[in-house]
Design an enzyme around this catalytic site. Structure first.
Site, PDB file in Angstrom:
ATOM      1  N   HIS A 240       0.852  -1.189   0.000  1.00  0.00           N
ATOM      2  CA  HIS A 240       0.000   0.000   0.000  1.00  0.00           C
ATOM      3  C   HIS A 240       0.880   1.228   0.000  1.00  0.00           C
ATOM      4  O   HIS A 240       1.949   1.229   0.595  1.00  0.00           O
ATOM      5  CB  HIS A 240      -0.916   0.013   1.245  1.00  0.00           C
ATOM      6  CG  HIS A 240      -2.084   0.925   1.082  1.00  0.00           C
ATOM      7  ND1 HIS A 240      -2.020   2.266   1.389  1.00  0.00           N
ATOM      8  CD2 HIS A 240      -3.333   0.702   0.600  1.00  0.00           C
ATOM      9  CE1 HIS A 240      -3.189   2.821   1.118  1.00  0.00           C
ATOM     10  NE2 HIS A 240      -4.006   1.895   0.630  1.00  0.00           N
TER      11      HIS A 240
ATOM     12  N   GLU B 116      -7.828  -5.355  -0.395  1.00  0.00           N
ATOM     13  CA  GLU B 116      -8.334  -6.120  -1.528  1.00  0.00           C
ATOM     14  C   GLU B 116      -8.264  -7.630  -1.314  1.00  0.00           C
ATOM     15  O   GLU B 116      -9.027  -8.385  -1.910  1.00  0.00           O
ATOM     16  CB  GLU B 116      -7.566  -5.751  -2.809  1.00  0.00           C
ATOM     17  CG  GLU B 116      -7.550  -4.271  -3.135  1.00  0.00           C
ATOM     18  CD  GLU B 116      -8.890  -3.739  -3.612  1.00  0.00           C
ATOM     19  OE1 GLU B 116      -9.924  -4.220  -3.116  1.00  0.00           O
ATOM     20  OE2 GLU B 116      -8.886  -2.847  -4.471  1.00  0.00           O
TER      21      GLU B 116
HETATM   22  N1  CMC Z   1       4.067  -7.453  -4.559  1.00  0.00           N
HETATM   23  C1  CMC Z   1       5.387  -7.451  -4.701  1.00  0.00           C
HETATM   24  N2  CMC Z   1       6.170  -6.375  -4.535  1.00  0.00           N
HETATM   25  C2  CMC Z   1       5.551  -5.235  -4.215  1.00  0.00           C
HETATM   26  C3  CMC Z   1       4.177  -5.145  -4.042  1.00  0.00           C
HETATM   27  C4  CMC Z   1       3.423  -6.312  -4.218  1.00  0.00           C
HETATM   28  N3  CMC Z   1       2.098  -6.309  -4.079  1.00  0.00           N
HETATM   29  N4  CMC Z   1       3.844  -3.876  -3.728  1.00  0.00           N
HETATM   30  C5  CMC Z   1       4.974  -3.176  -3.705  1.00  0.00           C
HETATM   31  N5  CMC Z   1       6.013  -4.001  -4.005  1.00  0.00           N
HETATM   32  C6  CMC Z   1       7.423  -3.658  -4.055  1.00  0.00           C
HETATM   33  C7  CMC Z   1       7.817  -3.002  -5.361  1.00  0.00           C
HETATM   34  O1  CMC Z   1       8.133  -3.945  -6.337  1.00  0.00           O
HETATM   35  C8  CMC Z   1       8.989  -2.188  -4.921  1.00  0.00           C
HETATM   36  O2  CMC Z   1      10.098  -3.060  -4.778  1.00  0.00           O
HETATM   37  P1  CMC Z   1      11.585  -2.617  -5.224  1.00  0.00           P
HETATM   38  O3  CMC Z   1      11.915  -1.441  -4.321  1.00  0.00           O
HETATM   39  O4  CMC Z   1      12.395  -3.827  -4.973  1.00  0.00           O
HETATM   40  O5  CMC Z   1      11.458  -2.201  -6.653  1.00  0.00           O
HETATM   41  C9  CMC Z   1       8.605  -1.717  -3.515  1.00  0.00           C
HETATM   42  O6  CMC Z   1       7.683  -2.670  -3.052  1.00  0.00           O
HETATM   43  C10 CMC Z   1       7.949  -0.344  -3.490  1.00  0.00           C
HETATM   44  O7  CMC Z   1       6.966  -0.312  -4.515  1.00  0.00           O
HETATM   45  P2  CMC Z   1       6.260   1.012  -5.003  1.00  0.00           P
HETATM   46  O8  CMC Z   1       5.828   0.772  -6.420  1.00  0.00           O
HETATM   47  O9  CMC Z   1       7.071   2.209  -4.721  1.00  0.00           O
HETATM   48  O10 CMC Z   1       5.022   1.070  -4.049  1.00  0.00           O
HETATM   49  P3  CMC Z   1       3.711   1.913  -4.262  1.00  0.00           P
HETATM   50  O11 CMC Z   1       3.498   2.728  -3.065  1.00  0.00           O
HETATM   51  O12 CMC Z   1       3.685   2.631  -5.570  1.00  0.00           O
HETATM   52  O13 CMC Z   1       2.680   0.711  -4.374  1.00  0.00           O
HETATM   53  C11 CMC Z   1       0.660  -0.397  -4.650  1.00  0.00           C
HETATM   54  C12 CMC Z   1       1.412   0.672  -3.841  1.00  0.00           C
HETATM   55  C13 CMC Z   1      -0.684  -0.649  -3.965  1.00  0.00           C
HETATM   56  C14 CMC Z   1       0.430   0.122  -6.071  1.00  0.00           C
HETATM   57  C15 CMC Z   1       1.486  -1.707  -4.693  1.00  0.00           C
HETATM   58  O14 CMC Z   1       1.747  -2.166  -3.390  1.00  0.00           O
HETATM   59  C16 CMC Z   1       0.856  -2.796  -5.553  1.00  0.00           C
HETATM   60  O15 CMC Z   1       1.032  -2.796  -6.768  1.00  0.00           O
HETATM   61  N6  CMC Z   1       0.131  -3.771  -4.903  1.00  0.00           N
HETATM   62  C17 CMC Z   1      -0.545  -4.807  -5.654  1.00  0.00           C
HETATM   63  C18 CMC Z   1      -1.889  -4.301  -6.197  1.00  0.00           C
HETATM   64  C19 CMC Z   1      -2.899  -4.125  -5.077  1.00  0.00           C
HETATM   65  O16 CMC Z   1      -3.043  -4.955  -4.195  1.00  0.00           O
HETATM   66  N7  CMC Z   1      -3.621  -3.008  -5.164  1.00  0.00           N
HETATM   67  C20 CMC Z   1      -4.645  -2.648  -4.200  1.00  0.00           C
HETATM   68  C21 CMC Z   1      -4.179  -1.500  -3.326  1.00  0.00           C
HETATM   69  S1  CMC Z   1      -5.184  -1.287  -1.874  1.00  0.00           S
HETATM   70  C22 CMC Z   1      -6.618  -0.524  -2.495  1.00  0.00           C
HETATM   71  C23 CMC Z   1      -6.530   0.936  -2.393  1.00  0.00           C
HETATM   72  O17 CMC Z   1      -6.554   1.479  -1.281  1.00  0.00           O
HETATM   73  O18 CMC Z   1      -6.452   1.566  -3.459  1.00  0.00           O
END
Ligand code: CMC
Length: 358
Positions: free
Chosen positions: A245, A300
């Site tokens: 998240h 989710e």
């Molecule tokens: N699985 C594997 N690795 C992950 C995941 C995940 N679900 N989420 C983040 N990471 C890793 C990412 O690969 C990165 O690793 P590295 O530094 O090695 O490259 C690190 O964590 C930071 O990622 P980020 O892209 O900077 O994180 P973010 O804040 O942009 O991501 C997110 C938030 C929700 C988009 C992401 O966690 C994600 O894609 N999760 C899976 C999709 C999901 O479950 N979405 C529903 C979100 S909750 C509903 C809502 O409130 O909207």
């Protein structure tokens, strides 16, 4: 500059607050746990809308939503034939476009009431079934399930869905809410702002994750495959759906509420046990591999299990999310309109300069 606006404060709101370090969601002065499962969707909607619109108490909101569901039904009937070939969330986008800001029904009531009517009609249509007309005397959760199934749901199912709708009703300045506020700030009106919010919700990084959570559980299929499947997915650079998240650094409090709800629905008992095993393995593997970023279960993951146990098809999970979130979007639009200033940030130009630049 923050590319994803991570720590940028872009609005002041009295509606909800996400404390990502403490794992707390506060809605109008109440912790989520004080509301979900204890207060109806109508009661929490009235809490969100008070001071912003002539909302009244839970009962007044229930009456207003019931009447507005009935008013929205002909739009669903009229636009259903045009939804052929569209996914459920795309069909919902189409139907919302049939609503007008010129309606005599207050905008926040209209969009909130229309959402379950449209989602139920779309869900039945994909199974070749005619839409079921709303019953104005019921609450949103009970009538939504009735319109989906053509018959009354059990009290446990109605309570589970009502709890889900409250759990996702509002969540700070998430992507769809921010989008709705940006559109509201142009004075485009409630309907357009809510359609914009839905478009942002559609993506798998926001509201589109729960369907893929079930796909993941199906593909893993057996306990022996859990660890190898998860390791392989991460080796392939994939994200595990239902984890991580932008704001929470600890467990999403909504996940715990919904895990409890899922456990009350007997239909999903085996599935929930298996999901529990997948969750534990995923958290252990993510902790090993992603040491720089604490990754926890998000809303989710258990949304998927609750909606599956309610026999909702997974393609409709994002539209069902909107049935709850719309009340929050509407509150944010009202709040934005009440003290409006056009939201218009700057970008930093990194392209080439004209040859004759001074
Ligand atoms: N699985 C594997 N690795 C992950 C995941 C995940 N679900 N989420 C983040 N990471 C890793 C990412 O690969 C990165 O690793 P590295 O530094 O090695 O490259 C690190 O964590 C930071 O990622 P980020 O892209 O900077 O994180 P973010 O804040 O942009 O991501 C997110 C938030 C929700 C988009 C992401 O966690 C994600 O894609 N999760 C899976 C999709 C999901 O479950 N979405 C529903 C979100 S909750 C509903 C809502 O409130 O909207």
């Amino acid at each position: 500059m923050s590319v994803g606006l991570d720590d940028v404060v872009a609005a002041e709101t009295a509606l909800s607050h996400v404390d990502g370090e403490a794992g707390r969601l506060i809605i109008r002065g109440f912790d989520l746990e004080e509301l979900a499962g204890r207060q109806s969707f109508e009661a929490v909607s009235s809490l969100l809308w008070r001071d912003l619109a002539a909302a009244g108490d839970a009962m007044a909101v229930r009456h207003a939503l019931g009447a507005a569901r009935v008013a929205a039904f002909p739009i669903a009937e009229r636009l259903l034939p045009m939804s052929a070939g569209l996914s459920p969330v795309e069909a919902l986008r189409l139907m919302l476009s049939g609503l007008s800001d010129a309606s005599p029904i207050p905008g926040h009531v209209l969009v909130t009431a229309a959402m379950p009517v449209f989602v139920a009609a779309i869900t039945r249509h994909r199974d070749g079934l005619a839409p079921v007309a709303p019953d104005a005397a019921l609450g949103q959760a009970a009538d939504f399930l009735r319109m989906l199934r053509g018959q009354a749901a059990s009290p446990a199912e109605i309570h589970a869905l009502d709890t889900y709708l409250v759990t996702v009703i509002d969540h700070g300045l998430n992507a769809s809410t921010f989008t709705a506020r940006v559109v509201a700030s142009t004075r485009a009106g409630m309907v357009s702002s809510v359609i914009a919010g839905l478009c942002a919700l559609k993506g798998p990084l926001h509201g589109g994750a729960p369907g893929p959570v079930l796909d993941m559980l199906d593909e893993i299929a057996t306990p022996e495959r859990i660890r190898p499947w998860l390791e392989q997915a991460l080796d392939n650079g994939e994200r595990l759906m239902g984890f991580g998240h932008r704001v929470y650094r600890v467990r999403d409090p909504r996940a715990d509420v919904l895990k409890h709800v899922a456990a009350t629905l007997r239909a999903g008992a085996n599935r929930i046990q298996f999901a529990d095993e997948v969750e534990r393995a995923a958290l252990a593997i993510l902790a090993e591999r992603k040491r720089s970023r604490p990754l926890q279960t998000n809303v989710e993951f258990y949304t998927a299990l609750v909606l599956e146990a309610l026999a909702l098809p997974r393609e409709t999970f994002t539209p069902v999310f909107a049935v709850g979130r719309v009340a929050g979007w509407a509150a944010h639009v009202l709040e934005q309109e009440a003290a409006n200033r056009l939201i218009r940030p700057q970008s930093r130009y990194v392209g080439p300069l004209p040859k004759r630049a001074a």
